[in-house]
Design an enzyme around this catalytic site. Structure first.
Site, PDB file in Angstrom:
ATOM      1  N   TYR A 195       0.839  -1.208   0.000  1.00  0.00           N
ATOM      2  CA  TYR A 195       0.000   0.000   0.000  1.00  0.00           C
ATOM      3  C   TYR A 195       0.863   1.243   0.000  1.00  0.00           C
ATOM      4  O   TYR A 195       1.861   1.302   0.711  1.00  0.00           O
ATOM      5  CB  TYR A 195      -0.920   0.029   1.237  1.00  0.00           C
ATOM      6  CG  TYR A 195      -2.365  -0.073   0.824  1.00  0.00           C
ATOM      7  CD1 TYR A 195      -2.999   1.006   0.214  1.00  0.00           C
ATOM      8  CD2 TYR A 195      -3.081  -1.247   0.985  1.00  0.00           C
ATOM      9  CE1 TYR A 195      -4.305   0.913  -0.216  1.00  0.00           C
ATOM     10  CE2 TYR A 195      -4.391  -1.354   0.559  1.00  0.00           C
ATOM     11  CZ  TYR A 195      -5.009  -0.268  -0.041  1.00  0.00           C
ATOM     12  OH  TYR A 195      -6.290  -0.355  -0.471  1.00  0.00           O
ATOM     13  N   GLU A 251      -0.622   4.867  -0.472  1.00  0.00           N
ATOM     14  CA  GLU A 251      -1.424   6.075  -0.717  1.00  0.00           C
ATOM     15  C   GLU A 251      -0.558   7.318  -0.619  1.00  0.00           C
ATOM     16  O   GLU A 251       0.275   7.438   0.284  1.00  0.00           O
ATOM     17  CB  GLU A 251      -2.568   6.165   0.294  1.00  0.00           C
ATOM     18  CG  GLU A 251      -3.708   5.229  -0.041  1.00  0.00           C
ATOM     19  CD  GLU A 251      -4.886   5.371   0.905  1.00  0.00           C
ATOM     20  OE1 GLU A 251      -4.801   6.155   1.876  1.00  0.00           O
ATOM     21  OE2 GLU A 251      -5.894   4.683   0.678  1.00  0.00           O
ATOM     22  N   THR A 296      -4.636   5.698 -21.663  1.00  0.00           N
ATOM     23  CA  THR A 296      -4.449   4.357 -21.131  1.00  0.00           C
ATOM     24  C   THR A 296      -3.026   3.947 -21.487  1.00  0.00           C
ATOM     25  O   THR A 296      -2.371   4.567 -22.322  1.00  0.00           O
ATOM     26  CB  THR A 296      -5.422   3.350 -21.772  1.00  0.00           C
ATOM     27  OG1 THR A 296      -5.240   3.396 -23.197  1.00  0.00           O
ATOM     28  CG2 THR A 296      -6.866   3.682 -21.440  1.00  0.00           C
ATOM     29  N   LYS A 316      -3.024   0.087 -24.833  1.00  0.00           N
ATOM     30  CA  LYS A 316      -3.470  -0.044 -26.228  1.00  0.00           C
ATOM     31  C   LYS A 316      -2.234  -0.015 -27.137  1.00  0.00           C
ATOM     32  O   LYS A 316      -1.391  -0.891 -26.993  1.00  0.00           O
ATOM     33  CB  LYS A 316      -4.522   1.018 -26.517  1.00  0.00           C
ATOM     34  CG  LYS A 316      -5.754   0.827 -25.605  1.00  0.00           C
ATOM     35  CD  LYS A 316      -6.868   1.834 -25.805  1.00  0.00           C
ATOM     36  CE  LYS A 316      -7.970   1.584 -24.770  1.00  0.00           C
ATOM     37  NZ  LYS A 316      -9.050   2.590 -24.849  1.00  0.00           N
ATOM     38  N   ARG A 376      -2.640  -2.917 -18.238  1.00  0.00           N
ATOM     39  CA  ARG A 376      -3.880  -2.141 -18.125  1.00  0.00           C
ATOM     40  C   ARG A 376      -3.672  -1.082 -17.050  1.00  0.00           C
ATOM     41  O   ARG A 376      -3.460  -1.403 -15.882  1.00  0.00           O
ATOM     42  CB  ARG A 376      -5.043  -3.034 -17.711  1.00  0.00           C
ATOM     43  CG  ARG A 376      -5.328  -4.159 -18.652  1.00  0.00           C
ATOM     44  CD  ARG A 376      -6.720  -4.674 -18.433  1.00  0.00           C
ATOM     45  NE  ARG A 376      -7.644  -3.868 -19.178  1.00  0.00           N
ATOM     46  CZ  ARG A 376      -7.906  -4.044 -20.476  1.00  0.00           C
ATOM     47  NH1 ARG A 376      -7.289  -4.986 -21.152  1.00  0.00           N
ATOM     48  NH2 ARG A 376      -8.767  -3.271 -21.096  1.00  0.00           N
TER      49      ARG A 376
END
Ligand SMILES: *Cc1c(COP(=O)(O)O)cnc(C)c1O
Length: 421
Positions: free
Chosen positions: A56, A58, A228, A231, A237
């Site tokens: 984690y 953040e 993104t 692609k 992703r």
């Protein structure tokens, strides 16, 4: 066999492992023409599957809410610095979970609920998140939409200017999901300036072409660039938001804590890997080959009587209007899939049919270019498409072509999977 191999998964969850191997085999055997898809490298797959998923973090580099960031901070730093260098931008945020949340962050950074946003209409080639009605962006904000001209299939920038000056949107999106032609970023920037709007260039489809110098860059024109990473850019992703230094703080705050919690560090690492790959000279050759293949495929389809929106392509994408072929997009796409050619049905501009059962097919050449196909292969691909569209109910023909394609693609290695030796 998957590469990297999946021995622990095969032991722990054979059913799931079999599904992944099945999907890999499918990707290996087919001509994959879905314009938003690609094959990532084994290095990107390894980073995506790494222990970074356990952590984690953040916050942002050097400003985290959790301890233990000795390695995650430099991972994110690498991704950010590589994005800035590759796209020539002042600021990059690599944390958005995907393209849609990245676009939502642009709304949160610049708009209040009810404010006006301008984007290309979905049926004209825009994206849901550019203010389409079923999207939160069309429900919580006031959308105005531009399209393409019926006679040219291209955006008319005079129309866009008139609409912008009349409606005064606070945010303008350019870019989309089914646009076969070059996007004129300087012209959009000029319109945004006149209208007093922030310009967001959504380069989700084009990022790899831009990185490789095969499409003009919005850097230096657009205030914000969203993309993104999976692609044409050929990464995991994920997504990025890039901008001028002026908008950096507002966009960062919109992503976290505005919309998201902890960033997906395994994805961030894989983005960093993909950005390194995209900065190599071989990637520029790849990007130009994608466009060369799309142009060759468009030409071969035109020669077979296919009607292409805008008459051809400048990028990786071709949009076919099947009306003159007497078959709708959906049955054609389904038959093509059965015959080993994977693409999607798509609305065409001014489509007389319903969005769920439209007139068109969309295809792109990013994935087949990764498999090593060149212009010389495109007449053959067009011939297969033509045969299937003509006889889409002939199941014998579909399985004959599927076998031909399996053999054809079998000779072209796939990153991430190889047949067992
Ligand atoms: C794919 C795409 C998106 C959304 O990306 P997701 O990762 O599917 O949320 C946004 N904008 C454009 C133009 C796209 O093509």
């Amino acid at each position: 066999m998957h590469q990297p191999a999946l021995p622990h998964l095969h032991a722990a969850d054979p059913a799931l492992a079999a599904l992944i191997e099945g999907e890999a085999t499918r990707q290996h055997d087919k001509i994959r023409l879905i314009a938003s898809e690609n094959y990532v490298s084994p290095a990107v797959l390894e980073a995506t599957g790494s222990v970074l998923t356990n952590k984690y973090s953040e916050g942002y580099v050097g400003r985290r809410y959790y301890e233990g960031q000795q390695f995650v901070d430099p991972v994110e730093e690498l991704a950010v610095e590589r994005a800035k260098a590759l796209f020539g931008v002042e600021h990059a945020n690599v944390q958005p979970y995907s393209g849609s949340p990245a676009n939502l962050a642009a709304y949160l950074a610049f708009l209040e609920p009810g404010d006006t946003v301008m984007g290309m209409a979905l049926p004209m080639g825009g994206h849901l998140t550019h203010g389409w009605s079923v999207s939160a962006t069309g429900r919580w904000f006031t959308p105005v939409r531009y399209g393409v001209r019926a006679d040219t299939g291209r955006v008319d920038l005079d129309e866009v200017r008139d609409l912008a000056l009349k409606e005064r949107p606070k945010l303008i999106f350019c870019g989309g999901t089914a646009i076969p032609r070059t996007i004129d970023y300087p012209a959009f920037a000029e319109i945004a300036r006149e209208a007093g709007a922030v310009l967001a260039a959504d380069i989700a489809h084009l990022a790899g072409l831009i990185a490789g110098g095969a499409h003009p860059s919005p850097a230096g024109h657009a205030d914000v660039i969203t993309t993104t990473t999976h692609k044409t850019l050929r990464g995991p992703r994920g997504a990025m938001i890039m901008s001028t230094a002026e908008h950096a703080a507002a966009l960062d705050k919109a992503v976290f804590p505005g919309l998201q919690g902890g960033p997906h560090n395994h994805t961030t690492a894989a983005i960093a890997v993909a950005l390194k790959e995209a900065a190599a000279p071989a990637f520029s050759a790849y990007a130009h080959q994608i466009v060369a293949n799309a142009k060759a495929l468009a030409q071969a389809l035109l020669e077979r009587g296919f009607d292409l929106v805008s008459g051809g392509t400048d990028n990786h994408l071709v949009l076919i209007d099947l009306t003159n072929k007497g078959v709708a997009g959906k049955p054609a796409a389904r038959a093509l899939d059965e015959a080993g050619i994977e693409l999607n049905h798509n609305t065409v501009p001014f489509d007389p049919r319903k969005p769920f059962d439209p007139s068109g097919l969309r295809l792109g050449t990013a994935a087949i270019t990764t498999r090593g196909l060149t212009e010389a292969d495109m007449p053959r691909v067009a011939a297969w498409i033509d045969e299937v569209v003509r006889a889409h109910e002939d199941t014998g023909l579909l399985s004959r072509i599927a076998a031909e394609i399996r053999e054809f693609m079998g000779a072209r290695p796939m990153p991430g999977w190889a047949p067992a030796p």
